[in-house]
Design a protein around this motif. Structure first.
Motif, PDB file in Angstrom:
ATOM      1  N   SER A  85      -4.095  -5.889  -9.928  1.00 60.87           N
ATOM      2  CA  SER A  85      -3.250  -5.202 -10.900  1.00 60.87           C
ATOM      3  C   SER A  85      -4.005  -4.105 -11.644  1.00 60.87           C
ATOM      4  O   SER A  85      -5.185  -4.263 -11.985  1.00 60.87           O
ATOM      5  CB  SER A  85      -2.711  -6.213 -11.917  1.00 60.87           C
ATOM      6  OG  SER A  85      -2.021  -5.550 -12.957  1.00 60.87           O
ATOM      7  N   VAL A  86      -3.305  -3.032 -11.921  1.00 60.26           N
ATOM      8  CA  VAL A  86      -3.890  -1.957 -12.722  1.00 60.26           C
ATOM      9  C   VAL A  86      -4.196  -2.442 -14.130  1.00 60.26           C
ATOM     10  O   VAL A  86      -5.017  -1.842 -14.829  1.00 60.26           O
ATOM     11  CB  VAL A  86      -2.981  -0.708 -12.762  1.00 60.26           C
ATOM     12  CG1 VAL A  86      -2.844  -0.104 -11.384  1.00 60.26           C
ATOM     13  CG2 VAL A  86      -1.617  -1.029 -13.357  1.00 60.26           C
ATOM     14  N   SER A  87      -3.586  -3.527 -14.539  1.00 61.34           N
ATOM     15  CA  SER A  87      -3.863  -4.074 -15.869  1.00 61.34           C
ATOM     16  C   SER A  87      -5.204  -4.804 -15.928  1.00 61.34           C
ATOM     17  O   SER A  87      -5.689  -5.122 -17.011  1.00 61.34           O
ATOM     18  CB  SER A  87      -2.734  -5.014 -16.306  1.00 61.34           C
ATOM     19  OG  SER A  87      -2.709  -6.171 -15.486  1.00 61.34           O
ATOM     20  N   ASP A  88      -5.811  -5.047 -14.778  1.00 64.43           N
ATOM     21  CA  ASP A  88      -7.108  -5.728 -14.721  1.00 64.43           C
ATOM     22  C   ASP A  88      -8.195  -4.715 -14.320  1.00 64.43           C
ATOM     23  O   ASP A  88      -8.813  -4.813 -13.258  1.00 64.43           O
ATOM     24  CB  ASP A  88      -7.052  -6.897 -13.733  1.00 64.43           C
ATOM     25  CG  ASP A  88      -8.210  -7.862 -13.902  1.00 64.43           C
ATOM     26  OD1 ASP A  88      -9.163  -7.551 -14.667  1.00 64.43           O
ATOM     27  OD2 ASP A  88      -8.170  -8.930 -13.257  1.00 64.43           O
ATOM     28  N   ALA A  89      -8.409  -3.739 -15.210  1.00 58.77           N
ATOM     29  CA  ALA A  89      -9.340  -2.641 -14.937  1.00 58.77           C
ATOM     30  C   ALA A  89     -10.753  -3.134 -14.665  1.00 58.77           C
ATOM     31  O   ALA A  89     -11.436  -2.602 -13.779  1.00 58.77           O
ATOM     32  CB  ALA A  89      -9.334  -1.651 -16.100  1.00 58.77           C
ATOM     33  N   ARG A 116     -11.007  -4.394 -11.113  1.00 57.84           N
ATOM     34  CA  ARG A 116     -10.944  -3.278 -10.164  1.00 57.84           C
ATOM     35  C   ARG A 116     -12.301  -2.569 -10.086  1.00 57.84           C
ATOM     36  O   ARG A 116     -12.779  -2.264  -8.998  1.00 57.84           O
ATOM     37  CB  ARG A 116      -9.833  -2.303 -10.543  1.00 57.84           C
ATOM     38  CG  ARG A 116      -8.431  -2.903 -10.356  1.00 57.84           C
ATOM     39  CD  ARG A 116      -7.335  -1.925 -10.754  1.00 57.84           C
ATOM     40  NE  ARG A 116      -7.346  -0.724  -9.925  1.00 57.84           N
ATOM     41  CZ  ARG A 116      -6.797  -0.625  -8.719  1.00 57.84           C
ATOM     42  NH1 ARG A 116      -6.184  -1.677  -8.172  1.00 57.84           N
ATOM     43  NH2 ARG A 116      -6.851   0.509  -8.043  1.00 57.84           N
ATOM     44  N   HIS A 138     -12.607   5.383 -11.630  1.00 55.65           N
ATOM     45  CA  HIS A 138     -11.214   4.936 -11.573  1.00 55.65           C
ATOM     46  C   HIS A 138     -10.617   5.375 -10.247  1.00 55.65           C
ATOM     47  O   HIS A 138     -10.664   6.556  -9.896  1.00 55.65           O
ATOM     48  CB  HIS A 138     -10.405   5.515 -12.734  1.00 55.65           C
ATOM     49  CG  HIS A 138      -9.022   4.945 -12.808  1.00 55.65           C
ATOM     50  ND1 HIS A 138      -8.740   3.806 -13.516  1.00 55.65           N
ATOM     51  CD2 HIS A 138      -7.879   5.334 -12.227  1.00 55.65           C
ATOM     52  CE1 HIS A 138      -7.453   3.527 -13.378  1.00 55.65           C
ATOM     53  NE2 HIS A 138      -6.900   4.438 -12.595  1.00 55.65           N
TER      54      HIS A 138
END
Length: 177
Positions: free
Chosen positions: A32-36, A39, A55
């Motif tokens: 998820s993009v919410s878990d930077a 990532r 990013h």
């Protein structure tokens, strides 16, 4: 392979390395993009080296990952594909638009050698403060200097020095910065 010599992509070691990269990119693309933080952790384990600030939008794909070296403040937009059979070096403050392709993989021109399945690579180097527009293609062996802007849709088949805007197919200097 890394030195630019002909190689067999079906070599057991290369198959293993590509599988590892595919599994990591799959994991990245499903995180998820919410878990930077997660990532970034995946990217740092995939790439050969990175700056602190990085990013990448999903989906992202590469061949090996370990041959990718990006500097500080790197950004890749959606759909980036980097074929890193040999080194791809990207400097600080570089931004890749959507669906940018950077390719080091190439094939022999001679059809008999090509049909035997052999490949080779030519490294790509991109300087600091570069912006590569959407759908641009950077071909094997290209070096771009610092402060280069590549127009959207450009096909870069040769190297360019510092402080230029390039575009077209094949890319040419549009103006100096």
């Amino acid at each position: 392979m890394i030195s630019g010599e002909l190689y067999d992509p079906n070599d057991d070691e290369l198959l293993k390395l590509r599988l590892e990269a595919r599994l990591l990119t799959e994991k990245l693309n499903q995180t998820s993009v919410s878990d930077a933080d997660k990532r970034i952790e995946i990217i740092k384990s995939l790439f050969g080296s990175t700056g602190h600030s990085i990013h990448i939008e999903s989906p992202f794909n590469c061949d090996y990952g370990v041959n990718l070296h990006v500097g500080e403040n790197f950004y890749a937009n959606f759909g980036c594909v980097i074929l890193d059979v040999t080194a791809v070096r990207i400097g600080d403050n570089c931004f890749l638009g959507p669906q940018v392709g950077i390719y080091t993989a190439t094939h022999p021109i001679d059809p008999i050698r090509r049909n035997n399945g052999l490949e080779y690579g030519k490294p790509v180097s991109i300087g600091h403060n570069c912006w590569i527009g959407g759908h641009a293609t950077i071909n094997p062996g290209v070096t771009l200097g610092n402060n280069v802007v590549v127009a959207s849709g450009a096909v870069v088949t040769k190297s360019f020095g510092d402080n230029v805007v390039i575009g077209g197919n094949p890319a040419r200097v549009i103006k100096e910065i």
